[in-house]
Scaffold this motif. Structure first.
Motif, PDB file in Angstrom:
ATOM      1  N   ASP A 120       0.804  -1.222   0.000  1.00 38.15           N
ATOM      2  CA  ASP A 120       0.000   0.000   0.000  1.00 38.15           C
ATOM      3  C   ASP A 120       0.838   1.274   0.000  1.00 38.15           C
ATOM      4  OD1 ASP A 120      -2.564  -1.079  -0.131  1.00 38.15           O
ATOM      5  OD2 ASP A 120      -2.658  -1.401   2.030  1.00 38.15           O
ATOM      6  N   VAL A 121       2.158   1.134  -0.083  1.00 39.48           N
ATOM      7  CA  VAL A 121       3.047   2.295  -0.048  1.00 39.48           C
ATOM      8  C   VAL A 121       3.763   2.418  -1.388  1.00 39.48           C
ATOM      9  CG1 VAL A 121       4.981   3.415   1.112  1.00 39.48           C
ATOM     10  CG2 VAL A 121       3.383   1.987   2.437  1.00 39.48           C
ATOM     11  N   MET A 122       3.493   3.499  -2.093  1.00 40.71           N
ATOM     12  CA  MET A 122       4.178   3.802  -3.350  1.00 40.71           C
ATOM     13  C   MET A 122       4.993   5.072  -3.140  1.00 40.71           C
ATOM     14  SD  MET A 122       2.502   4.465  -7.085  1.00 40.71           S
ATOM     15  CE  MET A 122       3.462   5.082  -8.439  1.00 40.71           C
ATOM     16  N   VAL A 123       6.264   5.040  -3.544  1.00 41.11           N
ATOM     17  CA  VAL A 123       7.155   6.184  -3.362  1.00 41.11           C
ATOM     18  C   VAL A 123       7.716   6.598  -4.718  1.00 41.11           C
ATOM     19  CG1 VAL A 123       9.246   7.040  -2.236  1.00 41.11           C
ATOM     20  CG2 VAL A 123       7.790   5.367  -1.056  1.00 41.11           C
ATOM     21  N   VAL A 124       7.712   7.890  -4.961  1.00 40.94           N
ATOM     22  CA  VAL A 124       8.285   8.452  -6.182  1.00 40.94           C
ATOM     23  C   VAL A 124       9.289   9.522  -5.781  1.00 40.94           C
ATOM     24  CG1 VAL A 124       7.817   9.715  -8.326  1.00 40.94           C
ATOM     25  CG2 VAL A 124       6.147   8.048  -7.466  1.00 40.94           C
ATOM     26  N   PHE A 125      10.520   9.389  -6.274  1.00 41.59           N
ATOM     27  CA  PHE A 125      11.531  10.423  -6.062  1.00 41.59           C
ATOM     28  C   PHE A 125      11.487  11.394  -7.234  1.00 41.59           C
ATOM     29  CE2 PHE A 125      13.343   6.830  -3.696  1.00 41.59           C
ATOM     30  CZ  PHE A 125      13.643   7.435  -2.503  1.00 41.59           C
ATOM     31  N   VAL A 126      11.483  12.671  -6.937  1.00 41.68           N
ATOM     32  CA  VAL A 126      11.541  13.717  -7.948  1.00 41.68           C
ATOM     33  C   VAL A 126      12.775  14.555  -7.629  1.00 41.68           C
ATOM     34  CG1 VAL A 126      10.364  15.672  -9.011  1.00 41.68           C
ATOM     35  CG2 VAL A 126       9.015  13.753  -8.101  1.00 41.68           C
ATOM     36  N   GLU A 127      13.714  14.597  -8.558  1.00 46.04           N
ATOM     37  CA  GLU A 127      14.961  15.315  -8.325  1.00 46.04           C
ATOM     38  C   GLU A 127      14.979  16.634  -9.078  1.00 46.04           C
ATOM     39  OE1 GLU A 127      18.366  12.126  -7.575  1.00 46.04           O
ATOM     40  OE2 GLU A 127      17.509  11.962  -9.582  1.00 46.04           O
ATOM     41  N   THR A 128      15.579  17.634  -8.440  1.00 40.27           N
ATOM     42  CA  THR A 128      15.690  18.949  -9.041  1.00 40.27           C
ATOM     43  C   THR A 128      17.069  19.532  -8.712  1.00 40.27           C
ATOM     44  OG1 THR A 128      14.645  21.114  -9.274  1.00 40.27           O
ATOM     45  CG2 THR A 128      14.624  20.150  -7.077  1.00 40.27           C
ATOM     46  N   ALA A 129      17.542  20.414  -9.565  1.00 41.47           N
ATOM     47  CA  ALA A 129      18.851  21.032  -9.352  1.00 41.47           C
ATOM     48  C   ALA A 129      18.826  21.913  -8.106  1.00 41.47           C
ATOM     49  CB  ALA A 129      19.247  21.859 -10.573  1.00 41.47           C
TER      50      ALA A 129
END
Length: 133
Positions: free
Chosen positions: A104-113
């Motif tokens: 039930d746990v979904m993780v998304v990494f979003v990277e930015t400068a």
């Protein structure tokens, strides 16, 4: 410095929302970020506004209505191992409290400068030569 967005169903009780936020923050701190670096938002949506596949990508056990989507916005440059360790801690924390099934746990990494961060007063904290706050 991460900014965390937690998206879940609006039927999630307030105490469970807090436990989720706390468990995520504990994992963030365990990964080396300062305790004071806590920037989280919780989006509690009705069922018709939080749409998710219960089996993707081929889960044997379907996701439940306790599904939580965690977006972690952070600076570019973290290794796969760093992210893997953070994921393991985060999922373990949420399994322990509030008792979420790992499916039930979904993780998304979003990277930015780094130059895309201005923590206060419009100052790009991580840019060389930026004015002090």
């Amino acid at each position: 410095m991460p900014v965390i967005t937690i998206t879940l169903r609006d039927t999630t009780p307030p105490a469970e929302r807090q436990a989720i936020a706390d468990g995520i923050h504990q994992a963030i701190v365990g990964a080396g970020f300062p305790e004071s670096d806590r920037f989280q938002r919780i989006l509690a949506l009705p069922a018709d506004q939080l749409i998710f596949d219960r089996h993707h990508p081929g889960l044997a056990t379907p996701r439940s209505d306790r599904f939580v989507l965690v977006e972690i916005l952070l600076s570019v440059g973290r290794s796969v191992e760093f992210k893997r360790d953070l994921l393991a801690a985060l999922v373990a924390n949420l399994q322990r409290s509030p008792g979420l099934d790992p499916h039930d746990v979904m993780v998304v990494f979003v990277e930015t400068a780094r130059e895309n961060w201005a923590f206060a007063s419009g100052v790009q904290t991580y840019v060389v030569g930026a004015p002090k706050q």
